[in-house]
Design an enzyme around this catalytic site. Structure first.
Site, mmCIF file in Angstrom:
data_model
loop_
_atom_site.group_PDB
_atom_site.id
_atom_site.type_symbol
_atom_site.label_atom_id
_atom_site.label_comp_id
_atom_site.label_asym_id
_atom_site.label_seq_id
_atom_site.Cartn_x
_atom_site.Cartn_y
_atom_site.Cartn_z
ATOM 1 N N GLU A 50 0.864 -1.218 0.048
ATOM 2 C CA GLU A 50 -0.089 -0.073 0.107
ATOM 3 C C GLU A 50 1.101 1.316 0.007
ATOM 4 O O GLU A 50 0.441 2.318 -0.393
ATOM 5 C CB GLU A 50 -0.919 -0.026 1.403
ATOM 6 C CG GLU A 50 -2.156 -0.795 0.967
ATOM 7 C CD GLU A 50 -2.884 -1.178 2.376
ATOM 8 O OE1 GLU A 50 -4.119 -1.381 2.299
ATOM 9 O OE2 GLU A 50 -2.355 -0.986 3.387
ATOM 10 N N ASP A 235 -12.038 -7.110 -1.567
ATOM 11 C CA ASP A 235 -12.635 -8.341 -1.506
ATOM 12 C C ASP A 235 -14.062 -8.405 -0.998
ATOM 13 O O ASP A 235 -14.618 -7.211 -0.422
ATOM 14 C CB ASP A 235 -11.782 -9.300 -0.439
ATOM 15 C CG ASP A 235 -11.597 -8.522 0.955
ATOM 16 O OD1 ASP A 235 -10.581 -7.907 1.173
ATOM 17 O OD2 ASP A 235 -12.624 -8.673 2.064
HETATM 18 N N1 SAH Z 1 -1.352 -11.624 5.003
HETATM 19 C C1 SAH Z 1 -1.968 -10.313 4.940
HETATM 20 C C2 SAH Z 1 -2.466 -9.690 5.733
HETATM 21 C C3 SAH Z 1 -3.336 -8.658 5.488
HETATM 22 S S1 SAH Z 1 -4.802 -8.061 6.543
HETATM 23 C C4 SAH Z 1 -0.638 -9.345 4.392
HETATM 24 O O1 SAH Z 1 0.138 -8.870 5.270
HETATM 25 O O2 SAH Z 1 -0.299 -9.075 3.150
HETATM 26 C C5 SAH Z 1 -5.660 -7.280 5.613
HETATM 27 C C6 SAH Z 1 -5.279 -5.932 5.334
HETATM 28 O O3 SAH Z 1 -5.928 -5.265 4.529
HETATM 29 C C7 SAH Z 1 -5.548 -4.901 6.673
HETATM 30 O O4 SAH Z 1 -4.735 -4.145 6.666
HETATM 31 C C8 SAH Z 1 -7.010 -4.569 6.244
HETATM 32 O O5 SAH Z 1 -7.192 -3.074 6.970
HETATM 33 C C9 SAH Z 1 -7.283 -4.744 5.063
HETATM 34 N N2 SAH Z 1 -8.399 -5.659 4.831
HETATM 35 C C10 SAH Z 1 -8.824 -6.032 3.348
HETATM 36 N N3 SAH Z 1 -9.949 -6.762 3.229
HETATM 37 C C11 SAH Z 1 -10.175 -7.059 4.703
HETATM 38 C C12 SAH Z 1 -11.033 -7.869 5.349
HETATM 39 N N4 SAH Z 1 -11.911 -8.529 4.620
HETATM 40 N N5 SAH Z 1 -11.021 -7.689 6.561
HETATM 41 C C13 SAH Z 1 -10.322 -6.964 7.472
HETATM 42 N N6 SAH Z 1 -9.493 -6.095 6.843
HETATM 43 C C14 SAH Z 1 -9.248 -6.033 5.548
#
Ligand code: SAH
Length: 274
Positions: A50, A235
């Site tokens: 990001e 998503d």
């Molecule tokens: N393993 C991943 C973890 C990402 S967590 C990684 O580090 O690449 C997801 C991130 O995207 C968080 O910062 C959150 O703000 C956002 N996000 C996107 N979709 C989400 C969802 N369905 N629920 C919660 N957060 C989500």
């Protein structure tokens, strides 16, 4: 006012430049109504994907040590501080604090989120006009669900920054994408369950679910720094997330970069360089 208009969660802004021609005044905003934007613009994202493209656009980039790694530099000639806060509420609050300690005049969060509004689709954009923490539970003390004891029920962004983000998002995103203003629900949970996301939508009227926005909101209110959050929906927060999520990030990163540049360009007129 802008905020009244934007608080209708159903308010859908299509690509036509609804905000074009609007005078945007960037000084004198903030929770106390007095604060001037007079330092570097704080930019925040959670994950490397990001912020990395934004970082690659910085001139004279230099790392700043602290509880959250920051990078200072100039974006298209304007001083910025870029924070990669990491995932989750505590990290977002730490980064907000680090940005303010290093002189940030405002904080703009760009990132991805899960869709919580039933009419929204992957690729649509939510600019937060209200922030709640869906995982807060003080119901044992008769606090409503989602309220951190001692904190407000929800937080609102800086009105002008929200307006600027709406305008920039309408310009940056493809005409097929909807840019809506609405509630963002945050919690330390990656939501991937249809029942859970429906509960979050029904309980909080949320259009997007993510893990940092409302923590930034809470921290920003304590730090008296204006903030706003824009999220591209990556998503559906319903369990298909794991499939959709990685595929989406590269594209979202380009949008984050374009948004950051547009916002900085828009704000820089009223933000004196330091
Ligand atoms: N393993 C991943 C973890 C990402 S967590 C990684 O580090 O690449 C997801 C991130 O995207 C968080 O910062 C959150 O703000 C956002 N996000 C996107 N979709 C989400 C969802 N369905 N629920 C919660 N957060 C989500």
């Amino acid at each position: 006012s802008t905020l009244d208009r934007s608080s209708a969660a159903s308010d859908v802004y299509k690509r036509q430049d609804v905000l074009a021609g609007m005078e945007i005044e960037v000084t004198g905003s903030g929770p106390d109504g007095q604060r001037k934007l007079s330092g570097p613009i704080g930019l925040m994202g959670a994950m490397e994907s990001e912020v990395e493209l934004i970082q690659s656009c910085l001139v004279d980039a230099h790392p700043i040590e602290g509880p959250c790694p920051l990078v200072g530099g100039r974006l298209d000639g304007t001083d910025v501080l870029l924070a990669q806060c990491g995932v989750g509420k505590v990290n977002a609050a730490l980064a907000a604090s680090a940005l303010v300690q290093n002189g940030a005049s405002c904080i703009i969060f760009t990132g991805v989120a899960g869709a919580a509004g039933p009419d929204l689709d992957i690729g649509d954009v939510v600019v937060g006009n209200r922030f709640v923490q869906h995982d807060a539970d003080g119901t044992a003390f008769d606090d409503p669900i989602g309220v951190v004891p001692g904190e407000p029920r929800s937080w609102q962004p800086d009105e002008r920054l929200h307006t600027v983000l709406m305008g920039c998002a309408a310009r940056v995103f493809d005409a097929r994408r909807r840019v809506v203003s609405g509630t963002i629900a945050s919690g330390d949970q990656f939501i991937g369950d249809p029942a859970k996301v429906r509960w979050i939508h029904d309980t909080f009227d949320a259009l997007a679910v993510e893990m940092e926005g409302a923590a930034l909101a809470q921290a920003a209110s304590h730090l008296h720094v204006p903030f706003a959050v824009v999220r591209v929906l990556s998503d559906r927060a319903d369990g298909t997330a794991v499939i959709d999520f990685p595929a989406f990030l590269a594209q979202a990163a380009r949008h984050d970069r374009d948004l950051a540049r547009a916002v900085v360009a828009e704000l820089s007129g009223g933000v004196p360089a330091v």
